[in-house]
Design a protein around this motif. Sequence first.
Motif: not given
Length: 100
Positions: A1-21
């Motif tokens: 199953e594909v893992i996807t991220f929505s706009e809500a998951d980007y709350e507080g993230v400044h793009l572009p980013h290199d944060d670890p998952v």
Amino acid sequence: EVITFSEADYEGVHLPHDDPVVVTLLVELFTMKRILIDSGSSADILYKHAFDQLRIPADQLKPIKTPLVGFTGETIHPMGSINLSVVAGTAPCQTQVEMT
């Protein structure tokens, strides 16, 4: 199953980013927290301390002769490899895979 991220998951993230998952997974019926997803890595590494906590006998490890080389050039010789069942997600949106 594909893992996807929505706009809500980007709350507080400044793009572009290199944060670890970092995720929590169920490995061999044990919950493992703080698992770093490194998309640039070619190896799935389980440290000995975590392996010991799974209480899997070390004789179940398959010998491996290929050393791992870190970013700073240090060489590490793995104890071996093993296939483990890994569950990601929660029902009804979960998947189970076998990883080495």
